[in-house]
Design a protein around this motif. Structure first.
Motif, mmCIF file in Angstrom:
data_model
loop_
_atom_site.group_PDB
_atom_site.id
_atom_site.type_symbol
_atom_site.label_atom_id
_atom_site.label_comp_id
_atom_site.label_asym_id
_atom_site.label_seq_id
_atom_site.Cartn_x
_atom_site.Cartn_y
_atom_site.Cartn_z
ATOM 1 N N TYR E 9 8.347 30.655 -32.695
ATOM 2 C CA TYR E 9 7.810 29.366 -33.106
ATOM 3 C C TYR E 9 6.673 29.575 -34.086
ATOM 4 O O TYR E 9 5.991 30.604 -34.057
ATOM 5 N N LYS E 10 6.440 28.571 -34.900
ATOM 6 C CA LYS E 10 5.278 28.581 -35.787
ATOM 7 C C LYS E 10 4.384 27.414 -35.403
ATOM 8 O O LYS E 10 4.877 26.335 -35.070
ATOM 9 N N LYS E 11 3.076 27.648 -35.438
ATOM 10 C CA LYS E 11 2.114 26.582 -35.149
ATOM 11 C C LYS E 11 1.381 26.216 -36.430
ATOM 12 O O LYS E 11 0.924 27.098 -37.157
ATOM 13 N N VAL E 12 1.253 24.938 -36.698
ATOM 14 C CA VAL E 12 0.547 24.480 -37.889
ATOM 15 C C VAL E 12 -0.538 23.508 -37.453
ATOM 16 O O VAL E 12 -0.327 22.675 -36.573
ATOM 17 N N GLU E 13 -1.709 23.638 -38.074
ATOM 18 C CA GLU E 13 -2.837 22.782 -37.680
ATOM 19 C C GLU E 13 -2.956 21.591 -38.631
ATOM 20 O O GLU E 13 -3.035 21.766 -39.848
ATOM 21 N N ILE E 14 -2.946 20.388 -38.083
ATOM 22 C CA ILE E 14 -3.046 19.190 -38.910
ATOM 23 C C ILE E 14 -4.086 18.221 -38.324
ATOM 24 O O ILE E 14 -4.517 18.367 -37.189
ATOM 25 N N LEU E 40 9.655 19.180 -35.057
ATOM 26 C CA LEU E 40 8.528 19.611 -34.225
ATOM 27 C C LEU E 40 8.889 19.545 -32.747
ATOM 28 O O LEU E 40 9.600 18.646 -32.310
ATOM 29 N N SER E 41 8.388 20.520 -31.962
ATOM 30 C CA SER E 41 8.688 20.561 -30.534
ATOM 31 C C SER E 41 7.549 20.072 -29.658
ATOM 32 O O SER E 41 7.754 19.344 -28.699
ATOM 33 N N TRP E 42 6.322 20.516 -29.913
ATOM 34 C CA TRP E 42 5.210 20.072 -29.088
ATOM 35 C C TRP E 42 3.909 20.093 -29.883
ATOM 36 O O TRP E 42 3.849 20.626 -30.984
ATOM 37 N N PHE E 43 2.869 19.484 -29.337
ATOM 38 C CA PHE E 43 1.562 19.463 -29.999
ATOM 39 C C PHE E 43 0.485 19.803 -28.976
ATOM 40 O O PHE E 43 0.672 19.653 -27.771
ATOM 41 N N GLU E 44 -0.659 20.250 -29.477
ATOM 42 C CA GLU E 44 -1.826 20.559 -28.651
ATOM 43 C C GLU E 44 -3.054 19.989 -29.343
ATOM 44 O O GLU E 44 -3.336 20.342 -30.490
ATOM 45 N N LYS E 66 -2.514 20.999 -33.184
ATOM 46 C CA LYS E 66 -1.551 21.991 -33.624
ATOM 47 C C LYS E 66 -0.172 21.497 -33.249
ATOM 48 O O LYS E 66 0.042 21.044 -32.124
ATOM 49 N N VAL E 67 0.757 21.564 -34.198
ATOM 50 C CA VAL E 67 2.145 21.204 -33.915
ATOM 51 C C VAL E 67 2.989 22.460 -34.057
ATOM 52 O O VAL E 67 2.704 23.331 -34.882
ATOM 53 N N LEU E 71 11.231 28.626 -35.590
ATOM 54 C CA LEU E 71 11.670 29.267 -36.832
ATOM 55 C C LEU E 71 13.102 29.719 -36.592
ATOM 56 O O LEU E 71 13.344 30.662 -35.847
#
Lengths: 72, 72, 72, 72, 72, 72, 72, 72, 72, 72, 72, 72
Positions: E9-14, E40-44, E66-67, E71
């Motif tokens: 998985y990749k995490k991206v900060e928005i 997208l699968s999950w967010f934090e 973070k979402v 990959l």
């Protein structure tokens, strides 16, 4: 104690209170937890807080701690 | 409540979920924990996460919280 | 698993030990916790520590982890 | 606003409470702080906690936040 | 989903913003990110902040999150 | 105290010092802060430090704490 | 300064800005705070941020710091 | 800028290096990132590290920072 | 590598999974990320988690890590 | 002490133990460290832990602290 | 440098001071530490603090940093 | 070991490296530190990082750990 034999411990978070001192709040919490849990092995202080009375005196120390005991 | 009388509290970590809101996830967890634990006194949010559905909508809020109750 | 249905989880903090590896210490703790708790769903490593023997060899890995299970 | 002109801000930590929602607790705190401080510019949530009533319902959200205002 | 198959998985900060609520700011960010990223699968949630208008009302919630997405 | 009535608190960070003990340093700071602030309700310890004299004795405990009071 | 005499300090959080450097942003904040607070004794940097202009140049350093002064 | 209109930002973590100063390392990273990303709005310093040459002089500052830009 | 020449790196956060070990989960994530990003230089572990199967065995390690590569 | 003259300090991490109190554990560690290090100037508490005896009494406080001394 | 050959490094925490700048405080500490330790390889800034003179000017930057060197 | 006798420990921070595994990097560091320090008692992992080779393989694990030994 023999190292390397796969012991498992559980940690439980408790809050002890005392009007006397930080040490007494720790002991109060440990004594109370000992009643309902297994024999405790060690503790770790997480947080120290307290209440202030109308006369401006600290009338209660509140110590958040984790206590640990072996799962036999 | 009288301060300085050696009350002891226990903190337990739970995760509540809800499709509605963060507040509802908190309430769901508190209601469920109340069933098997003592009367709860307060909670502290540790983390807010959630799941995203195939349509790109948040379909679940997951709130990690600690709930505390007095050890009588 | 269906999202958004108000499931609640509980997290419990345990410490596993092993003379072999970090992974084995995790598995030891999970296996022991499974005996007295509900079916566990996931774990999160909090801390990795260990003991060093007189011969200068690591003779025990101690892994602090949180394990989670659904409150049904 | 022009950047690079040596503005200075002050941050003050406050706790807002509300029986309705996290957002309302934030607004309550901001409204109250606005009365005695300068015009506030932004806020940052530090912590979300709350109280649980005898009926097992969350009856108060407590949000710790920092509010900032320019020192003119 | 099958566990143990080497997914990555990749995490991206928005940062999402909304004048309505924290939940809406999360959804705004997720909807926008979905347009240019994979499903997208999950967010934090990392941080909750906001802007305060001249009238002392919160006029914008800003939620840093973070979402995550697989990959493939 | 009635929960859910929109009380607001302010937190102020202070440092107390004492040659006697950690508890005395907390009380010194609380007593001094009480003089210029509203009636204080609770405190939270942030940090414990201290000075060591030429004779190798701890001659001062320095406790950083936050004290809170209601904004009426 | 004599240690062990029960001095009390207050810490205040401020944000200084400057187009020149991090050090200048610290000095700007200290100078401004000195005007309305007591004589400051020391500072602690909490965070360094900044704004980027349309030309891709950093046009403002924003330094969050705590300044401390004795409560006499 | 108008608040409350649902803007979304993305944060990217980069590391800038410079033999001159911390500020120059920030600017180097911002300039490089600007080439392949959208127009950057602000940065936040995460960490400052560096390399020490054979002559005992700091010969490189390494600044880890997050840069943010609007997703239009 | 020559120090002090203004190299810039980008950090990307990924999650690798493996049924075998923590090291294998790291390698899986690095291998997958290498396909779509530049040549990776180093990684930093952020978090170690995992899934527990119905038989009480850890059937998946999930390692959150940051990987870095030079922006040329 | 004159400020701004390029003094350099070294910080060393030690653990003191005592059956009496947190303050005594600090003093024990400071006294022991003073024997093999330079004259110590200040200390910072990092962690407070302890051991619990078979009788449920705290029989040892363990305080992790950093002590600092000038490199002359 | 060849990777994978079992090099070991030691990290030492020091505090550098300077009346000039943060960079100079880092260099002062590195230069002083180099005298009594092995050849230093890299540093990591932990904290930036400072002293404020009677005239309201920052007269000393104090930078806490860790320096690392190979144990040969 | 008898508790409550005022033992004092020192903690030293080291970095071990290995091309094989995290456990081997820990052991490498412990073995090397043992040569120049007293007999080590325990270790605590602080950070796990590593280097990635040109072939996209992890060719070095770098584990930052603290090792502790008694000051006799």
């Amino acid at each position: 104690m023999t190292y390397g034999q796969g012991r498992t411990y559980k940690k439980v978070e408790i809050v002890g209170t005392s009007s006397l001192s930080i040490e007494d709040a720790i002991q109060q919490a440990v004594s109370r937890a000992q009643k309902s849990l297994e024999k405790l092995s060690w503790f770790e202080v997480q947080d120290v807080r307290g209440h202030i009375g109308d006369d401006g005196k600290v009338n209660e120390y509140q110590v958040v701690l984790k206590v640990s005991f072996e799962l036999k």
